[in-house]
Scaffold this active site. Sequence first.
Site, short mmCIF file in Angstrom:
data_model
loop_
_atom_site.label_atom_id
_atom_site.label_comp_id
_atom_site.label_asym_id
_atom_site.label_seq_id
_atom_site.Cartn_x
_atom_site.Cartn_y
_atom_site.Cartn_z
N GLY A 164 0.79 -1.22 0.00
CA GLY A 164 0.00 0.00 0.00
C GLY A 164 0.82 1.27 0.00
O GLY A 164 0.48 2.25 -0.68
N SER A 172 -3.40 -3.77 -0.29
CA SER A 172 -2.18 -4.42 0.20
C SER A 172 -2.49 -5.84 0.64
O SER A 172 -3.41 -6.07 1.43
CB SER A 172 -1.59 -3.61 1.36
OG SER A 172 -0.37 -4.15 1.79
N GLN A 175 -7.58 -0.61 3.76
CA GLN A 175 -8.37 -1.13 4.88
C GLN A 175 -9.73 -1.69 4.48
O GLN A 175 -10.38 -2.36 5.28
CB GLN A 175 -8.57 -0.03 5.93
CG GLN A 175 -7.33 0.32 6.72
CD GLN A 175 -6.86 -0.81 7.62
OE1 GLN A 175 -7.65 -1.63 8.07
NE2 GLN A 175 -5.57 -0.84 7.91
N CYS A 200 2.19 1.90 10.93
CA CYS A 200 3.26 2.68 10.31
C CYS A 200 3.65 3.89 11.14
O CYS A 200 4.62 4.58 10.83
CB CYS A 200 2.86 3.11 8.89
SG CYS A 200 2.77 1.72 7.75
N HIS A 237 -1.27 -8.19 2.71
CA HIS A 237 -1.28 -8.72 4.07
C HIS A 237 -2.44 -8.22 4.91
O HIS A 237 -2.63 -8.69 6.03
CB HIS A 237 0.06 -8.43 4.77
CG HIS A 237 0.27 -6.99 5.14
ND1 HIS A 237 0.27 -6.56 6.44
CD2 HIS A 237 0.50 -5.90 4.37
CE1 HIS A 237 0.50 -5.26 6.46
NE2 HIS A 237 0.64 -4.84 5.23
#
Length: 372
Positions: A69, A197, A177, A320, A199
């Site tokens: 992402g 993304s 998300q 992050c 994962h």
Amino acid sequence: MQYFDYAASCPLDEEAAKAYVKASAEFYGNASSLHDIGDKARQLLEHCRGEFAQLLWAPKDGIYFTSGGSEGNFLAIQALLSASPKEGKHIVTGMAEHSSVANTMKLLKKSGYDITFLPLQPDGKINLSEFQSALRDDTVLVSIQHGNPEIGTIQPIKEMAALCRHNGILVHSDCVQTFGKADMSTISPMVDSLTISGHKFYGPKGIGVTYINPSLTWKPFYPGTTHESGFRPGTVNVPAVAAMSVAAKRAVEQQRIQAEHFFHVREAFIQSLSPAESAFIIYNSDLPSTVGMRLKGLEGQFVMLECNRRGFAISTGSACSAHLQTPSKTMTAMGITGKEAKEFIRISFGRETTEEDVIQLGETLVKIANQY
């Protein structure tokens, strides 16, 4: 240790793991190589590209594989700026965007762009009227996340994009998300780019997808790049793409069932907090798998460490930004500052989360509240 940080990362799906091993062993060639072994890998890659086109309700020639992402957000924003149909140096974004977008905006500001950062209302959403008022004649790009990573609210991207399209403004949306949790069929046709993304939906780490509207003529950010039609440098991770594709299909197929599961465990969790109900503030969420909350008077990092000591893995917000020890961006965007903003914690559920698990976590949080 019981895990409640699925919004940060998910374990690898068992079938996806098998696909990764199989692709690594049987499709090991470089997909850009011209020999038969390379072509075999390329065919698998293009098959996966077609699958993501269907899952994202988007044209196949607009699908690009990335490292995730963060890279996808950066490259998508750069691509749209290079493809803008009009002149201008103004960008509109949100105050609570993921760090990959926020940091890109800081970089663009140094390059001469004027950035408008929109706050969130108490319900965690951007006010549409305020959004419309922020658009100017020189606005060339809007970047608004689809789903908030800390409290789980979903922004009215469809309505925002309609306003932008009317004014010749390109739109990027971070959908990291929401893929596999929300309907993408009304989002993809309205935006000019989006990112997901692997994962976040039980695929491997280090792999993701970016969609760019193929009608746009964009310039590669890295000159001379040939991989992924010039979108990014580096050999494509074909095994990770294959594994991510397996995980993505399962996530979409089980989306409705999982939503019901998340609603159920969310209600059980909130009910378990009732013995100390007045000590907690729980924020509105459109994604039942995410609970953003505060325990009054206690810093979120302290609560997280206490939970960790007692066998529960929770978070204080976006992974992050976890080591920065700064207030939650979502809280700040909602006008909550100082010590109160640092009280924020996030609980997020996954497929493996049970009612018993959430009740145990709730009881632990009540004990922490009563003790301190």
